[in-house]
Scaffold this motif. Structure first.
Motif, PDB file in Angstrom:
ATOM      1  N   ARG A  55      17.698   6.912  33.408  1.00 42.35           N
ATOM      2  CA  ARG A  55      17.501   7.760  34.546  1.00 42.35           C
ATOM      3  C   ARG A  55      18.946   8.774  33.889  1.00 42.35           C
ATOM      4  NH1 ARG A  55      19.399   3.002  36.651  1.00 42.35           N
ATOM      5  NH2 ARG A  55      21.205   3.302  37.645  1.00 42.35           N
ATOM      6  N   GLU A  56      20.365   8.140  33.966  1.00 42.56           N
ATOM      7  CA  GLU A  56      21.266   8.998  33.724  1.00 42.56           C
ATOM      8  C   GLU A  56      20.910   9.697  32.194  1.00 42.56           C
ATOM      9  OE1 GLU A  56      24.027   9.022  35.540  1.00 42.56           O
ATOM     10  OE2 GLU A  56      23.092   7.413  36.587  1.00 42.56           O
ATOM     11  N   ALA A  57      19.954  10.420  31.941  1.00 43.74           N
ATOM     12  CA  ALA A  57      19.745  10.967  30.345  1.00 43.74           C
ATOM     13  C   ALA A  57      19.146  11.995  30.927  1.00 43.74           C
ATOM     14  CB  ALA A  57      18.786  10.165  29.188  1.00 43.74           C
ATOM     15  N   TYR A  58      18.338  11.942  32.141  1.00 45.12           N
ATOM     16  CA  TYR A  58      17.589  13.193  32.479  1.00 45.12           C
ATOM     17  C   TYR A  58      18.476  13.971  33.887  1.00 45.12           C
ATOM     18  CZ  TYR A  58      14.464  11.237  29.482  1.00 45.12           C
ATOM     19  OH  TYR A  58      13.297  11.601  28.234  1.00 45.12           O
ATOM     20  N   GLY A  59      18.502  15.293  34.396  1.00 42.56           N
ATOM     21  CA  GLY A  59      18.779  16.221  35.436  1.00 42.56           C
ATOM     22  C   GLY A  59      17.701  15.722  36.534  1.00 42.56           C
ATOM     23  N   ILE A  60      16.683  16.109  35.751  1.00 42.31           N
ATOM     24  CA  ILE A  60      14.727  15.951  36.837  1.00 42.31           C
ATOM     25  C   ILE A  60      14.177  14.954  36.249  1.00 42.31           C
ATOM     26  CG2 ILE A  60      13.565  17.226  37.654  1.00 42.31           C
ATOM     27  CD1 ILE A  60      14.757  19.772  36.607  1.00 42.31           C
ATOM     28  N   ILE A  61      13.516  14.255  37.403  1.00 42.59           N
ATOM     29  CA  ILE A  61      13.126  13.485  36.834  1.00 42.59           C
ATOM     30  C   ILE A  61      11.382  13.185  38.464  1.00 42.59           C
ATOM     31  CG2 ILE A  61      12.272  10.803  36.880  1.00 42.59           C
ATOM     32  CD1 ILE A  61      14.884   9.646  35.756  1.00 42.59           C
ATOM     33  N   TRP A  62      10.187  13.569  37.908  1.00 44.18           N
ATOM     34  CA  TRP A  62       9.289  13.966  38.811  1.00 44.18           C
ATOM     35  C   TRP A  62       7.725  13.376  38.311  1.00 44.18           C
ATOM     36  CZ3 TRP A  62      10.782  15.814  43.429  1.00 44.18           C
ATOM     37  CH2 TRP A  62       9.467  16.578  44.665  1.00 44.18           C
ATOM     38  N   TRP A  63       7.780  12.029  39.300  1.00 40.79           N
ATOM     39  CA  TRP A  63       6.894  11.910  39.316  1.00 40.79           C
ATOM     40  C   TRP A  63       5.249  12.162  39.998  1.00 40.79           C
ATOM     41  CZ3 TRP A  63       6.248   6.166  36.977  1.00 40.79           C
ATOM     42  CH2 TRP A  63       4.962   5.746  37.706  1.00 40.79           C
ATOM     43  N   MET A  64       4.397  12.070  38.864  1.00 40.96           N
ATOM     44  CA  MET A  64       2.791  12.577  39.780  1.00 40.96           C
ATOM     45  C   MET A  64       1.938  12.266  39.457  1.00 40.96           C
ATOM     46  SD  MET A  64       3.442  16.646  38.460  1.00 40.96           S
ATOM     47  CE  MET A  64       4.078  16.918  36.877  1.00 40.96           C
ATOM     48  N   HIS A  65       1.274  12.399  40.117  1.00 37.45           N
ATOM     49  CA  HIS A  65      -0.046  11.043  40.749  1.00 37.45           C
ATOM     50  C   HIS A  65      -1.692  11.858  39.906  1.00 37.45           C
ATOM     51  CE1 HIS A  65      -2.559   7.416  40.690  1.00 37.45           C
ATOM     52  NE2 HIS A  65      -3.407   8.670  41.367  1.00 37.45           N
ATOM     53  N   ALA A  66      -2.444  11.917  38.903  1.00 40.55           N
ATOM     54  CA  ALA A  66      -2.696  12.647  38.003  1.00 40.55           C
ATOM     55  C   ALA A  66      -4.142  12.555  38.689  1.00 40.55           C
ATOM     56  CB  ALA A  66      -3.713  12.471  36.994  1.00 40.55           C
ATOM     57  N   ASP A  67      -4.746  12.283  39.971  1.00 39.07           N
ATOM     58  CA  ASP A  67      -5.600  11.981  40.701  1.00 39.07           C
ATOM     59  C   ASP A  67      -7.180  13.415  40.630  1.00 39.07           C
ATOM     60  OD1 ASP A  67      -4.181  12.687  42.629  1.00 39.07           O
ATOM     61  OD2 ASP A  67      -4.599  11.930  44.071  1.00 39.07           O
ATOM     62  N   ILE A 114       2.999  11.916  34.334  1.00 37.50           N
ATOM     63  CA  ILE A 114       1.788  12.032  35.142  1.00 37.50           C
ATOM     64  C   ILE A 114       1.281  10.554  35.255  1.00 37.50           C
ATOM     65  CG2 ILE A 114      -0.872  13.463  34.201  1.00 37.50           C
ATOM     66  CD1 ILE A 114       1.590  15.570  33.691  1.00 37.50           C
ATOM     67  N   ASP A 115       0.921   9.781  36.613  1.00 33.37           N
ATOM     68  CA  ASP A 115       0.395   9.295  35.989  1.00 33.37           C
ATOM     69  C   ASP A 115      -1.684   9.050  36.625  1.00 33.37           C
ATOM     70  OD1 ASP A 115       0.418   5.976  36.075  1.00 33.37           O
ATOM     71  OD2 ASP A 115       0.910   5.807  38.425  1.00 33.37           O
ATOM     72  N   ASP A 116      -1.393   8.049  35.840  1.00 33.61           N
ATOM     73  CA  ASP A 116      -3.277   8.054  36.067  1.00 33.61           C
ATOM     74  C   ASP A 116      -4.294   8.593  35.800  1.00 33.61           C
ATOM     75  OD1 ASP A 116      -5.240   6.183  36.977  1.00 33.61           O
ATOM     76  OD2 ASP A 116      -5.614   6.620  38.241  1.00 33.61           O
ATOM     77  N   ALA A 117      -3.844   9.035  34.636  1.00 32.41           N
ATOM     78  CA  ALA A 117      -4.316  10.208  33.961  1.00 32.41           C
ATOM     79  C   ALA A 117      -6.085   9.907  33.928  1.00 32.41           C
ATOM     80  CB  ALA A 117      -4.296  11.278  32.921  1.00 32.41           C
ATOM     81  N   THR A 136      11.023  21.550  26.363  1.00 24.68           N
ATOM     82  CA  THR A 136      12.768  21.974  26.490  1.00 24.68           C
ATOM     83  C   THR A 136      13.074  20.020  27.028  1.00 24.68           C
ATOM     84  OG1 THR A 136      12.568  22.651  28.201  1.00 24.68           O
ATOM     85  CG2 THR A 136      12.954  23.747  26.751  1.00 24.68           C
ATOM     86  N   GLY A 137      12.151  19.751  27.741  1.00 26.12           N
ATOM     87  CA  GLY A 137      11.973  18.532  28.351  1.00 26.12           C
ATOM     88  C   GLY A 137      11.386  17.022  27.960  1.00 26.12           C
ATOM     89  N   HIS A 138      10.955  16.092  28.578  1.00 29.87           N
ATOM     90  CA  HIS A 138      10.212  15.024  28.203  1.00 29.87           C
ATOM     91  C   HIS A 138       9.081  14.767  29.176  1.00 29.87           C
ATOM     92  CE1 HIS A 138      13.310  13.139  25.408  1.00 29.87           C
ATOM     93  NE2 HIS A 138      12.740  14.438  24.959  1.00 29.87           N
ATOM     94  N   VAL A 139       8.166  14.459  29.088  1.00 33.49           N
ATOM     95  CA  VAL A 139       6.725  13.958  29.546  1.00 33.49           C
ATOM     96  C   VAL A 139       6.462  12.725  29.060  1.00 33.49           C
ATOM     97  CG1 VAL A 139       4.183  15.523  30.834  1.00 33.49           C
ATOM     98  CG2 VAL A 139       6.324  16.779  30.036  1.00 33.49           C
ATOM     99  N   ILE A 140       5.527  11.965  30.292  1.00 29.20           N
ATOM    100  CA  ILE A 140       5.010  10.929  30.014  1.00 29.20           C
ATOM    101  C   ILE A 140       3.778  10.817  30.761  1.00 29.20           C
ATOM    102  CG2 ILE A 140       4.980   8.467  30.074  1.00 29.20           C
ATOM    103  CD1 ILE A 140       7.945   8.324  29.976  1.00 29.20           C
ATOM    104  N   VAL A 141       2.866  10.312  30.205  1.00 25.70           N
ATOM    105  CA  VAL A 141       0.966  10.877  30.640  1.00 25.70           C
ATOM    106  C   VAL A 141       0.687   9.092  30.624  1.00 25.70           C
ATOM    107  CG1 VAL A 141      -1.298  11.333  30.516  1.00 25.70           C
ATOM    108  CG2 VAL A 141       0.534  12.435  29.645  1.00 25.70           C
ATOM    109  N   THR A 142       0.029   8.249  31.336  1.00 28.92           N
ATOM    110  CA  THR A 142      -0.387   6.742  31.539  1.00 28.92           C
ATOM    111  C   THR A 142      -1.823   7.964  31.342  1.00 28.92           C
ATOM    112  OG1 THR A 142      -0.165   6.618  33.702  1.00 28.92           O
ATOM    113  CG2 THR A 142       1.835   6.380  32.809  1.00 28.92           C
TER     114      THR A 142
END
Length: 691
Positions: A55-67, A114-117, A136-142
Motif C-alpha cells: 500500500r505504501e507504493a501507491y497513492g490510489i488503491i481501488w477495488w472493483m467487482h466485475a459482476d 478488478i475482482d472476479d471477471a 501509468t499505474g497498475h491493474v490486477i484482474v482476477t
C-alpha cells in the motif's frame, strides 16, 4: 478496499514478490496482470494481500467487482467522486470515466483491482474499456480464465504447497494439533486455500479438534455422494467445507441462514445494507422481523461473517461467488422458489428507472446488477413471472438509455416471451414491452423489425383503449419513425399528425411528448425540402422541450441537433455551430462523450466549422466523431460512410491527397456494408416515445 486485511493470510510470499516484479516491467501490457486459476484457489485473497502489503507504493488503491459492465462503471464513478473529480449526479458514467482516466493519466502510483471477471470472459472488451489507456499505474484482474491477452499478461495461481496448508490451519485456528493430523486434513481439503480457510473458521467457532472436523468431513462427503448432489461447478473440498459451515449456521441461527439464502439470490458483491430493510416486507415473518430490526439484523450478519460465509462493512455485504452458488445449490426446489420469490419481489419495487430524470440514473445503475440477478434466479425457478417481466422491461429501458442496445434487446425479448406465456398473445399488457422493443430495434438499425413491434403494440392498444388514447398516440408516433426510416415519408407524416392531434386533445398544447412529435413533423418538412418551415417547427419543439423537460434534457439536445442540421443546409454556419455546441454540452454531460448522440453532435460541429472555413478544427472534430462510432458494438455503417466522406472532403481542402484518398476508400467500404445491412438511417434525430 472493501476487503479488510486478512490477519490469517498465510504463504504466497514468492507469488506476491513475483507479481510486484511483473507489474514493474516497462512493457505496458505487463502493468495489467491477470491472476487466474480455478475457484477456491485464493485469487481474491492474494490480490487483497498484495494491495495491503504494498500500500505504501501507491497513492490510489481501488477495488472493483466485475459482476457486470454496469457494476464496473458504477465503481469507477465512485472512485471519481472519492477523488473529488465530479460532484454532480447528472454526469453519465462514461463522462465520469473520461474525467477519471484523464486524472489517472497524470499520476503514476495507482492500483486498480478488478475482482472476479468471470462473468465477462466472453466480453474482454468490457474490462479493457475500464483499463485506463495511459497505463501509468497498475491493474490486477482476477479470473478463472487466462484468456485476456488483449488486456494484460496472465499470472497463474496454484494451490498451496503442503507446508503452507498446514501453517494456515494451525495459525488460523490457534490450535496445537499434531502436524500429522493437520497434514491429513490439508490433504482432504486438496490444499485449496478457500477450503482450508473455511474449515479453519468453523473449527475456530465450534472449538472442535482437527480429528473431529475430519470425521465430520468424511461423513458429510459420504452423505453428499449418496444423495447424488455433487456439482462439477465447484471443487468438492470447497463444497464440503462450506456445506459444513452452512449446517452449523442453520443450527445456531436459522434466520441468519435464511438471510444468506436471500442474499444468494442477488448479485454477490456489494449488496447494500439498506436493501435488506426493503426486503424485510417481502420475507416470511420471522426473518422479515430480523431484517427490519437494525440490531437483530447486524447480529445475524455478524454470525454469517464469523463463519466466513460473507464479508461485511458498514454499507455493503459481500459474498464469494462460489459461496452464493453453493448456498442456492444446496436448497430444495421449494426453498429456492421461496427465496427467489422474496428477492425478485423486493427488487421489482426497489429498481425503478425513469428516463425523464437523468439525476436518478446513478441509483438505477447501482441496483441494476441485483435486479437482474434476482430476476434471473426467479426466472430459472419459475416463480413470479410478472415481477421477472417487470424487471427485465425496466432494465431494458435503462440499457436503452445507456446505449447498450444489444443487452436491452435480449432482456426485452425475454420480457415479451414471459408476458405472452402469462397473459396470452392478445393481452394489452404486452404493448409497453413491444413498444420498448421496437425502440431498441430502431437504435439497432432494424427499422422493419421495429415497425413490426410497433404495429403489434398499436393493435393491442387500439383494442384496449380506443383509437384516441395517449398510449395509442405514442405508438403511432413510433410507427411513424420506423416508416420514415424505411423511406415512406408521407405515411410517416400522417402518423405524426395523428399522434399530435390525439395528444393535444388529451393533455393540452404543451407537453414533453408533444415537443417530440412536433420535432418529428419538422423531420417531414425537411424531407420535402421546406427548410425554412422546418426551422420554425424545430424552434417551436425546442422551446416546448425546454419548458416541459428542462434545459439539459437529452430531448432538448436532439432538437438542437436537428435545428443545427437545418441551419447548415441553409448555409447559416454560425447558427448551426451554436446549436451543435449546445447539443454536445448536454449530451456529453448526461449521456457521456462516447455515446452515439455525442458523436452526432461533434460531426455537426465539424461540418459547421467546415462551412466557416475552419478546416483543421473540422478535421479534429470529425475524426473524433468517427472514432466514437467505430467503437460502438455494432457501428452504423451509413453514419460512418458520411463521416468518412466529409473527412475525405476536408483533407482535400487541406491539400492532403493521400488521406483524402484513404477516407474515400473507407467511405466506399462503409457504403457497401450499409447496403448489405439494410435501409440507411437518417442524420436527423427522431423520437420514439415510451408508452
Amino acid at each position: 478496499m472493501p476487503i479488510a486485511r486478512n490477519l490469517h493470510f498465510t504463504g504466497r510470499d514468492k507469488t506476491l514478490r513475483e507479481l510486484r516484479r511483473q507489474l514493474l516491467l516497462p512493457n505496458p501490457l505487463s502493468r495489467v496482470q491477470i491472476l487466474h486459476g480455478p475457484g477456491g484457489i485464493g485469487k481474491t485473497q492474494t490480490a487483497a494481500e498484495f494491495a495491503h502489503r504494498f500500500r505504501e507504493a501507491y497513492g490510489i488503491i481501488w477495488w472493483m467487482h466485475a459482476d457486470s459492465p454496469a457494476g464496473l462503471e458504477t465503481s469507477l464513478a465512485e472512485l471519481a467522486r472519492t477523488l473529488g473529480l465530479c460532484d454532480s449526479d447528472d454526469l453519465a458514467p462514461v463522462e465520469i470515466r473520461r474525467l477519471l482516466f484523464r486524472h489517472l493519466g497524470s499520476r503514476k502510483h495507482w492500483l486498480l483491482i478488478i475482482d472476479d471477471a468471470d462473468n465477462l470472459t466472453t466480453d474482454p472488451a468490457a474490462v479493457a474499456a475500464i483499463v485506463p489507456p495511459q497505463r501509468t499505474g497498475h491493474v490486477i484482474v482476477t479470473s478463472r480464465s487466462p484468456n485476456w491477452l488483449e488486456v494484460g499478461r496472465p499470472f497463474p495461481i496454484g494451490v498451496f504447497d503442503r507446508a503452507e496448508s498446514v501453517t494456515l490451519l494451525l495459525h488460523r485456528t490457534d490450535r496445537k494439533e499434531s502436524p500429522e493430523i493437520a497434514d491429513k486434513l490439508a490433504a482432504a481439503l486438496g490444499d485449496l486455500p478457500l477450503a482450508l480457510d473455511q474449515a479453519a473458521a468453523l473449527i475456530e467457532q465450534t472449538r472442535i479438534s482437527f480429528s473431529d472436523y475430519l470425521k465430520r468431513f468424511e461423513t458429510h462427503w459420504a452423505e453428499l455422494l449418496r444423495s447424488g448432489k455433487p456439482s462439477a461447478d465447484y471443487p468438492m473440498s470447497v463444497t464440503m467445507s462450506w456445506e459444513m459451515s452452512f449446517k452449523q449456521v442453520e443450527e445456531q441461527s436459522p434466520h441468519a441462514a435464511e438471510i444468506l439464502a436471500i442474499c444468494a439470490h442477488l448479485s454477490p458483491e456489494g449488496i447494500p445494507r439498506r436493501l435488506l430493510r426493503q426486503i424485510a416486507q417481502y420475507a416470511p415473518p420471522g426473518v422479515g422481523f430480523i431484517l427490519g430490526d437494525p440490531v437483530a439484523c447486524n447480529e445475524a450478519v455478524g454470525k454469517l461473517a464469523s463463519f466466513s460465509l460473507i464479508d461485511a462493512d458498514d454499507i455493503h455485504l459481500h459474498m464469494h461467488p462460489l459461496a452464493a452458488g453453493l448456498a442456492r445449490y444446496r436448497l430444495t426446489e421449494d426453498e429456492r422458489r421461496t427465496w427467489a420469490g422474496v428477492a425478485v419481489r423486493a427488487m421489482e419495487t426497489a429498481f425503478k428507472f425513469d428516463p425523464a430524470f437523468p439525476s436518478d440514473w446513478r441509483e438505477s445503475g447501482e441496483l441494476l446488477t441485483h435486479a437482474l440477478a434476482a430476476a434471473k434466479h426467479a426466472d430459472e425457478a419459475g416463480v413470479l413471472p410478472g415481477a421477472v417481466r417487470s424487471i427485465y422491461n425496466a432494465a431494458g429501458r435503462y440499457l436503452l438509455a445507456a446505449a447498450r442496445f444489444d443487452q436491452a434487446r435480449v432482456l426485452l425479448e425475454r420480457a415479451l416471451e414471459i408476458a405472452i406465456a402469462v397473459w396470452g398473445a392478445d393481452s394489452s399488457r404486452l404493448s409497453p414491452i413491444a413498444n420498448n422493443l421496437g425502440r431498441v430495434m430502431l437504435r439497432l438499425g432494424d427499422s422493419a423489425g421495429a415497425k413490426s413491434h410497433f404495429e403489434r403494440a398499436l393493435q393491442l392498444d387500439e383494442k384496449a383503449f380506443g383509437p384516441a388514447h395517449p398510449h395509442v398516440a405514442e405508438v403511432v408516433n413510433n410507427r411513424g419513425v420506423s416508416l420514415y426510416m424505411l423511406g415512406d415519408a408521407p405515411s410517416a407524416e400522417s402518423d405524426f399528425r395523428r399522434a399530435l392531434a390525439i395528444y393535444q386533445k388529451n393533455v393540452g398544447q404543451e407537453h414533453g411528448k408533444i415537443a417530440a412529435i412536433v420535432n418529428n413533423l419538422g423531420y417531414s418538412l425537411v424531407s420535402r425540402g421546406e427548410l425554412s418551415a422546418a426551422r420554425t417547427q424545430f424552434t417551436s419543439a425546442l422551446k416546448m422541450a425546454k419548458e416541459t423537460l428542462g434545459k439539459t434534457h437529452p430531448t432538448v439536445a436532439a432538437v438542437l441537433r436537428n435545428l443545427g442540421h437545418v441551419c447548415h443546409q441553409l448555409q447559416q454556419g454560425t447558427d448551426a455551430k451554436l446549436c451543435f455546441e449546445q447539443a454536445a454540452e448536454i449530451d456529453e454531460r448526461v449521456l457521456g462523450p462516447d455515446h452515439p448522440d455525442a458523436a452526432a453532435d461533434l460531426a455537426g460541429i465539424a461540418e459547421a466549422v467546415e462551412l466557416l472555413g475552419e478546416f483543421p478544427k473540422a478535421k479534429t472534430l470529425m475524426t473524433r466523431a468517427a472514432e466514437i462510432e467505430e467503437g460502438m458494438p455494432k457501428p452504423d455503417q451509413s453514419h460512418l460512410a458520411e463521416r468518412y466522406t466529409v473527412l475525405a472532403r476536408i483533407f482535400t481542402k487541406l491539400g492532403d491527397t493521400d488521406e483524402s484518398r484513404r477516407f474515400k476508400v473507407k467511405a466506399d467500404l462503409a457504403i457497401s456494408a450499409a447496403a448489405r445491412s439494410g435501409p440507411r438511417r437518417e442524420v436527423l434525430a427522431t423520437f420514439s416515445l415510451e408508452a
